[in-house]
Design a protein around this motif. Structure first.
Motif, mmCIF file in Angstrom:
data_model
loop_
_atom_site.group_PDB
_atom_site.id
_atom_site.type_symbol
_atom_site.label_atom_id
_atom_site.label_comp_id
_atom_site.label_asym_id
_atom_site.label_seq_id
_atom_site.Cartn_x
_atom_site.Cartn_y
_atom_site.Cartn_z
ATOM 1 N N ARG A 162 148.625 43.867 29.529
ATOM 2 C CA ARG A 162 147.911 45.131 29.299
ATOM 3 C C ARG A 162 147.527 45.784 30.626
ATOM 4 N N GLU A 163 147.079 44.965 31.582
ATOM 5 C CA GLU A 163 146.708 45.491 32.899
ATOM 6 C C GLU A 163 147.926 46.145 33.555
ATOM 7 N N MET A 164 149.058 45.463 33.413
ATOM 8 C CA MET A 164 150.295 45.955 34.025
ATOM 9 C C MET A 164 150.708 47.286 33.397
ATOM 10 N N SER A 165 150.720 47.351 32.058
ATOM 11 C CA SER A 165 151.214 48.575 31.426
ATOM 12 C C SER A 165 150.261 49.737 31.720
ATOM 13 N N ALA A 166 148.959 49.457 31.789
ATOM 14 C CA ALA A 166 147.987 50.517 32.105
ATOM 15 C C ALA A 166 148.227 51.049 33.520
ATOM 16 N N ALA A 167 148.494 50.132 34.453
ATOM 17 C CA ALA A 167 148.721 50.555 35.833
ATOM 18 C C ALA A 167 149.959 51.436 35.932
ATOM 19 N N PHE A 168 151.002 51.096 35.184
ATOM 20 C CA PHE A 168 152.212 51.922 35.231
ATOM 21 C C PHE A 168 151.982 53.279 34.579
ATOM 22 N N ARG A 169 151.182 53.299 33.521
ATOM 23 C CA ARG A 169 150.894 54.601 32.885
ATOM 24 C C ARG A 169 150.132 55.502 33.848
ATOM 25 N N GLU A 170 149.255 54.893 34.641
ATOM 26 C CA GLU A 170 148.464 55.655 35.592
ATOM 27 C C GLU A 170 149.332 56.168 36.745
ATOM 28 N N ALA A 171 150.283 55.351 37.186
ATOM 29 C CA ALA A 171 151.040 55.668 38.395
ATOM 30 C C ALA A 171 152.223 56.608 38.133
ATOM 31 N N PHE A 172 152.687 56.694 36.893
ATOM 32 C CA PHE A 172 153.892 57.483 36.622
ATOM 33 C C PHE A 172 153.623 58.477 35.500
ATOM 34 N N PRO A 173 154.211 59.705 35.595
ATOM 35 C CA PRO A 173 154.222 60.569 34.417
ATOM 36 C C PRO A 173 155.122 59.914 33.355
ATOM 37 N N PRO A 174 154.832 60.162 32.070
ATOM 38 C CA PRO A 174 155.524 59.432 31.001
ATOM 39 C C PRO A 174 157.050 59.462 31.133
ATOM 40 N N ALA A 175 157.607 60.602 31.528
ATOM 41 C CA ALA A 175 159.065 60.702 31.562
ATOM 42 C C ALA A 175 159.668 59.897 32.710
ATOM 43 N N ARG A 176 158.866 59.603 33.725
ATOM 44 C CA ARG A 176 159.385 58.935 34.913
ATOM 45 C C ARG A 176 159.061 57.451 34.955
ATOM 46 N N ARG A 177 158.231 57.027 34.004
ATOM 47 C CA ARG A 177 157.803 55.637 34.027
ATOM 48 C C ARG A 177 159.004 54.704 33.785
ATOM 49 N N PRO A 178 159.126 53.633 34.573
ATOM 50 C CA PRO A 178 160.206 52.681 34.312
ATOM 51 C C PRO A 178 160.056 52.059 32.921
ATOM 52 N N VAL A 179 161.167 51.623 32.369
ATOM 53 C CA VAL A 179 161.122 50.875 31.110
ATOM 54 C C VAL A 179 160.380 49.564 31.393
ATOM 55 N N LEU A 180 159.374 49.281 30.601
ATOM 56 C CA LEU A 180 158.575 48.070 30.822
ATOM 57 C C LEU A 180 158.966 47.003 29.803
ATOM 58 N N ILE A 181 159.324 45.837 30.324
ATOM 59 C CA ILE A 181 159.720 44.737 29.452
ATOM 60 C C ILE A 181 158.911 43.519 29.839
ATOM 61 N N VAL A 182 158.380 42.831 28.849
ATOM 62 C CA VAL A 182 157.655 41.603 29.137
ATOM 63 C C VAL A 182 158.283 40.483 28.313
ATOM 64 N N GLY A 183 158.289 39.285 28.887
ATOM 65 C CA GLY A 183 158.885 38.175 28.158
ATOM 66 C C GLY A 183 158.189 36.864 28.459
#
Lengths: 244, 526
Positions: free
Chosen positions: A183-204
């Motif tokens: 959750r911390e990771m996905s929040a940080a990416f949402r903050e750092a990137f506009p939605p269209a530019r955000r990398p595809v996020l995959i967790v496993g």
């Protein structure tokens, strides 16, 4: 479609063949036990065609016979993956035609998790279960940051590498660390990137539930048994959708 | 030399000369550097073992403390034994504990202090080397008194439960079923750990951790089974990854018999720093040479990542390089289990002839090496019946080309970890083929100029071309053409620059006055 029986050499004969080992010495009783097991599996009459001792304590059997069960294909339920599984060649070709450059994948274990087993199985060329990792794909550029990467570091690397996708592996699940970190990771990416530019996020990781993607704020969750080609195929699928 | 392929001896000499030319700058580079793992292996040879309550080995704690105080470019030996001579602690273990607690400072001694430290280090490391020598003698004595594997190829079987206490009965059962060599597969990811786990372990991922205690337990169990069977059953593990030198030392101390040990595998397939790998390689091979251990190289991996026909010459090239590096490190021909594999797509026309050509080429290029023959994996589809036939052809090629070590193929490859019945069926396959073929090898001689010799000559030619390209590679930044070729992606598809990859921060350029008694003793230079 109508009900079916297995096919040996005549429609409706129901013939099957099974092989198995029983943990007992070879004897007439052992062969009888093998026939009993086969009959419990629905094979009747069971023909024990081969019995071979393997050491003093085990016997290997091959059994033939008609199975009394019917199958009904009309009520079979399967979970279809929502994207097609591609070969390495297809992945490369489609990345090339969609992006006209290499697809950049940044991978890491975040938080205090030092278990790189998962991320390495997916990324290293050595791969997993006989399948080569993403490094093997010519059109993928893989940056494996290894273990114990902080979320800000991961975001910084994703920006620097112009990542198309970010793969995060989480093995340690004490106190739900894997969920909190994700959750911390996905929040940080949402903050750092506009939605269209955000990398595809995959967790496993072995303890993730694949249905939790939305809740965790990521694009996809992969659980135990995932192989590199699953991930590569998903990446292609998602990037093609974005590009169209 | 049997000469079934009519190889041109001038070309064979040329191939070896090129391998030497390509390898020499790498040896020079390896001599100029040391690594944390080489230094920790020296401590292990001096008898330091065990781990702190968190599981961090004492060799790591001590090495880290010395590195912080005095750096590693002069080697660990001088600062460590200087501290012992100064009376900071009564032995290595107490010194490591004090170092971990921060209650001892290390310095680089000079003058008489340095001489005394060096002498003390040499005595203690020398005791470890003598233990390796004694283990080698024990192996030779056991083979003499119990008996050796009855014939070649040696039959090589794998166990991989993750739990040493499950591995042991499985290994004993495999030996009773006919295995001459038992390999314990390592836990996934151990190669990337920068420490060797400690003690008997029961939880690995798809394999069992290589630890000194696991080595000891398995060797003791197989000694018992060897006596029962009247033939010495060999034990194999992996000297690879970031701790290659330490694992090699532990293998020598605990009398393992064969070790997987490839000169470039870690670089290409595990993204370990190239310099780290070559330095660690050289040290680990020096230990293996001393310990009488047979190494198995990893050329089969090239064929699982690339097309086995197109990439055939990369196998030959790697074998030539592995041979050069191995001999430079002191290994003898009988210790070179050079690897290759039966991985050609069975749908390719004449695939059996191609396999025969490649396997015979390896046999004739390295007539005195045992050769490690690896079964099909890439084209095992889950159709176990077809897989069983493929394994039969693999066994036949092995019988026809005089392979020394035959890794038994499983029809359930890519399906499950082998069941008891899979192993039994696989051994029946091997036995049937070897017995049915008998000495067919001595009757088998392809017609001069026919497909098989032509193909072998072609592959040798391609291998020479590749070695030429590597040797002509302008040694730009790194000082060695091979490093630049690796950086360029010449091998496999991987680009591995010399300043990238894992473990680079554990590589040190040796300073003047560098001392390592292990290296001195292994090289016989003092």
């Amino acid at each position: 479609m109508s009900l079916l029986r297995p096919y040996g050499d005549t429609t409706g004969d129901g013939m099957v063949q099974v092989s198995f080992t029983l943990p007992m010495a070879h004897s007439k009783v052992a062969e009888g036990a093998a026939a009993q097991l086969a009959e419990k599996m629905g094979i009747q009459p069971a023909l024990v065609v081969h019995a071979k001792p393997m050491g003093p304590d085990f016997t290997f059997f091959v059994v033939y016979g008609p199975v009394r069960h019917l199958v009904d294909p009309s009520v079979v339920e399967v979970v279809e993956r929502d994207y097609p599984l591609l070969t390495a060649k297809e992945v490369n070709a489609r990345v090339k035609s969609t992006l006209r450059r290499r697809l950049v994948v940044v991978g890491a274990c975040i938080g205090t998790d030092a278990h790189t087993v998962g991320i390495d199985a997916i990324l290293n060329i050595k791969g997993f279960a006989g399948e080569k990792g993403l490094e093997y794909y010519r059109e993928l550029k893989v940056v494996n940051l290894g273990a114990q990467v902080s979320v800000p570091d991961l975001v910084a690397h994703a920006i620097e590498e112009k990542a198309d996708a970010v793969l995060v592996s989480q093995v340690v699940t004490q106190r739900d660390a894997h969920l909190l970190n994700t959750r911390e990771m996905s929040a940080a990416f949402r903050e750092a990137f506009p939605p269209a530019r955000r990398p595809v996020l995959i967790v496993g990781g072995p303890r993730f539930d694949e249905s939790m993607a939305a809740e965790l704020g990521v694009d996809r969750v992969f659980a135990r048994g995932t192989t590199p080609v699953d991930v590569a195929s998903f990446l292609v699928h998602r990037l093609e959708k974005r590009a169209s | 030399m049997t000469g079934k392929l009519d190889l041109d001896p001038v070309l064979v000499r040329r191939a070896r000369a090129l391998a030497r030319q390509v390898g020499r700058p790498i040896v020079k580079l390896a001599r100029q550097h040391t690594t944390v793992s080489v230094e920790r292996a020296t401590l292990r040879l001096a008898g330091l073992s065990g781990a702190d309550p968190d599981g961090t080995p004492w060799v790591n704690r001590l090495a880290d403390a010395v590195r912080a105080d005095a750096g590693l470019e002069h080697g660990l030996a001088l600062p460590v034994w200087d501290a012992l001579v100064r009376g900071e602690a009564e032995d290595l273990l107490v010194l490591a504990q004090k170092a971990a607690a921060g209650s001892v400072r290390f310095r680089l001694p000079d003058g008489r202090d340095a001489t005394r430290a060096q002498a003390a280090a040499r005595r203690q490391v020398g005791a470890g080397i003598r233990r390796i020598d004694a283990q080698r003698k024990t192996r030779e004595r056991l083979i003499r008194t119990i008996g050796d594997a009855p014939s070649q190829p040696w039959i090589y079987l794998i166990v991989a439960t993750g739990d040493i206490h499950e591995d042991i009965p499985q290994a004993q059962a495999a030996a009773r079923a006919g295995a001459d060599v038992i390999a314990v597969i390592r836990s996934t990811g151990q190669s990337l750990l920068d420490y060797v786990p400690e003690g008997a372990t029961r939880e690995g991922f798809a394999g069992t951790y290589a630890t000194q205690e696991n080595f000891r337990l398995m060797r003791a169990a197989l000694d018992e089974t060897s006596r029962e069977l009247g033939r010495y059953v060999r034990l194999t593990n992996y000297a690879s990854g970031l701790c290659m030198p330490e694992i090699a030392a532990l293998a020598g101390l605990e009398r393992l018999d064969m070790m997987l040990n490839d000169s470039m595998y870690g670089i290409l397939f595990r993204d370990i720093n190239p310099i780290r790998t070559f330095v660690d390689q050289r040290f680990s091979r020096q230990v293996h040479a001393r310990a009488g251990i047979v190494i198995n190289t990893g050329e089969d991996n090239y064929l699982t990542t690339a097309d086995a026909v197109e990439a055939a010459h990369t196998v030959t090239t790697s074998q030539l390089l592995n041979e050069f590096f191995a001999k430079e490190a002191g290994l003898a021909d009988w210790q070179l289990g050079l690897g290759h594999a039966f991985e050609i797509d069975p749908d390719v026309p004449s695939s059996l002839r191609l396999e025969l050509a490649h396997a015979l080429l390896a046999r004739e290029l390295f007539p005195k090496a045992p050769l490690k023959w690896m079964p099909p994996t890439k084209h095992m589809t889950g159709d176990v019946f077809r897989g069983y036939l493929l394994d039969g052809f693999f066994n036949l090629v092995g019988a026809l080309t005089g392979q020394g070590i035959l890794l038994v193929g499983m029809m359930t490859e890519a399906v499950v970890t082998p069941w008891l019945s899979d192993r039994d069926l696989a051994l029946q396959n091997v036995r049937y083929v070897l017995q049915a073929a008998g000495d067919l090898q001595s009757d088998f001689r392809p017609l001069p100029g026919s497909f098989i010799p032509a193909r072998a000559q072609h592959v040798l030619g391609e291998s020479i071309d590749l070695l030429e390209r590597i040797s002509e590679h302008a040694p730009s930044t790194s000082g060695a053409g091979l490093l630049d070729a690796i950086a360029d992606g010449t091998f496999g598809l991987m680009r591995r620059p010399p300043d990238g990859g894992r473990g680079l921060d554990g590589v040190f350029r040796k300073a003047p006055g560098y001392v390592n008694p292990a290296t001195d003793l292994l090289e016989g230079t003092s």
